[in-house]
Structure formats: structure tokens, C-alpha cells
Scaffold this active site. Structure first.
Site, PDB file in Angstrom:
ATOM      1  N   ASP A 180     -29.068  30.904-156.818  1.00 26.51           N
ATOM      2  CA  ASP A 180     -30.887  31.107-156.075  1.00 26.51           C
ATOM      3  C   ASP A 180     -30.791  31.418-155.060  1.00 26.51           C
ATOM      4  OD1 ASP A 180     -31.804  30.577-159.027  1.00 26.51           O
ATOM      5  OD2 ASP A 180     -31.367  28.551-158.745  1.00 26.51           O
ATOM      6  N   ASP A 181     -29.952  31.242-154.080  1.00 22.56           N
ATOM      7  CA  ASP A 181     -29.751  30.509-153.144  1.00 22.56           C
ATOM      8  C   ASP A 181     -30.107  32.263-152.656  1.00 22.56           C
ATOM      9  OD1 ASP A 181     -29.496  28.964-150.624  1.00 22.56           O
ATOM     10  OD2 ASP A 181     -28.480  31.260-150.216  1.00 22.56           O
TER      11      ASP A 181
END
Length: 207
Positions: free
Chosen positions: A156-157
């Protein structure tokens, strides 16, 4: 746990793109073991959420000044006046989150460093994401940077996804689900893969 140099060699062997990146960035350095408590790591991570790094560091610096230059223990943070926390720069929501973390630590709902080291990744993620303000990314940062877990990929980064886009010369970054599938080939060194992807230059052009 595999060494960073082993991880660098492994990633460089994946394909020409990875080999070029590892050569350009250099081997991932060895770092000393971290003894920071998970409670502190989580409070620090909350401070950095949605803020520029320098701003978050300044807020944390003021928090430490309130407590004689030391990171406040859970009981000390709970006892800190809300007005003082606001003066440090914490928003109302983040004050709720960090004092909630302190209360959770006092209640035994956040494991200490030794206990956390003995727990599986997903068990820690499940336990800690039940706390207000703590998402999977926050726990993954703790796993990577505090517990030194070698095989964490924070899909999700945005920085990791954008780094992969630049590495491969893609027009768009992969979705978290796609990156998770792609990243299976990087195991058991996915933490090092993320470390390299964070460092792909913004002006990087693949050959």
C-alpha cells in the site's frame, strides 16, 4: 535472518533491471539491532502519518522536550496534558490515537520487544491493527524497521509502488494486489526489495 548483503545479491540476480538498480544504489548496509519498544515505534509512526518527515520529526522533538529528552513511557504520555500535546503539533485525532496506544500498552495489548520478536508477522498485524489509528502499513513499518523482519512488502506504500513503476518504465504504478503477486518472486527478501524501490531516483530511466 539473511544478511542485507545476501538480499542485495539475491535481488540483483532477479533480472537486468534489478541488477542495474542494486549496482546504482549499492549494497544495503548492515544496521545494528533495534531495541525500540513496539509502543514507541507505533507512536512515532502515527506522528509521521500524512506529514512531511521534517514536520513530524519536529513534533516528536517537542514531545521529547516535554519529557526531559526521553521518549515518554505509556503512563507519562497518558498523563501529559492535551494542551501540551497540541502545542507539540499533534492534531486532535492523533492525540486520541497516541494516548490510546499508551493506554493499550498499559493494558498489555501491545507486546513488548521480546514478545513481539517471538510472534509471527500476521499475528502482530492482526493484533495491532485492532487499535484505533493503526493500519496495516503502520505495523509493517514497525516490522521492517523495529523488528528487522526480512520479508515484509508494504504494497500500500505509494513510494514502493512508484519505485517499481520507474524501475520497469511503466506508465502507471501497479495496484497493491498486483504488486503483492509480483513481489512473491522477491521472497524471502521483500523488505530489502522495498528498501531499494524507495530509493529509485525520480528521474530514473530504464535502459
Amino acid at each position: 535472518m539473511p544478511s542485507p548483503s545476501e538480499a542485495s545479491q539475491f535481488l540483483a540476480s532477479l533480472d537486468a533491471d534489478w541488477a542495474r538498480l542494486v549496482t546504482m544504489i549499492g549494497p544495503r548496509p548492515d544496521t545494528a539491532p533495534d531495541t525500540q519498544e513496539p509502543y514507541e515505534a507505533l507512536v512515532r509512526a502515527v506522528a509521521y502519518q500524512q506529514l512531511h518527515g521534517k514536520v513530524a520529526a519536529a513534533i516528536l522533538g517537542r514531545l521529547l522536550e516535554l519529557h526531559g529528552g526521553q521518549f515518554p513511557a505509556p503512563a507519562a504520555l497518558v498523563a501529559t496534558d492535551v494542551a501540551q500535546l497540541r502545542a507539540c503539533g499533534f492534531s486532535g485525532r492523533k492525540i486520541t490515537y497516541i494516548t490510546g496506544l499508551a493506554q493499550a500498552a498499559l493494558a498489555g495489548n501491545i507486546p513488548d520487544h521480546a514478545t513481539a520478536l517471538a510472534m509471527e508477522d500476521e499475528a502482530l498485524i492482526t493484533q495491532l491493527t485492532a487499535l484505533p489509528g493503526i493500519g496495516r502499513w503502520t505495523v509493517e513499518m514497525m516490522l521492517m524497521h523495529t523488528l528487522r523482519r526480512a520479508d515484509i512488502l508494504p504494497v500500500d506504500d505509494l513510494g514502493v509502488r512508484e519505485g517499481f513503476r520507474r524501475l520497469k518504465g511503466l506508465s502507471t504504478a501497479p495496484t497493491p494486489r498486483l504488486l503483492r503477486d509480483i513481489g512473491l518472486a522477491w521472497s524471502p527478501h521483500r523488505s530489502s526489495a522495498a528498501w531499494y524501490l524507495w530509493r529509485v531516483p525520480r528521474d530514473y530511466l530504464p535502459p
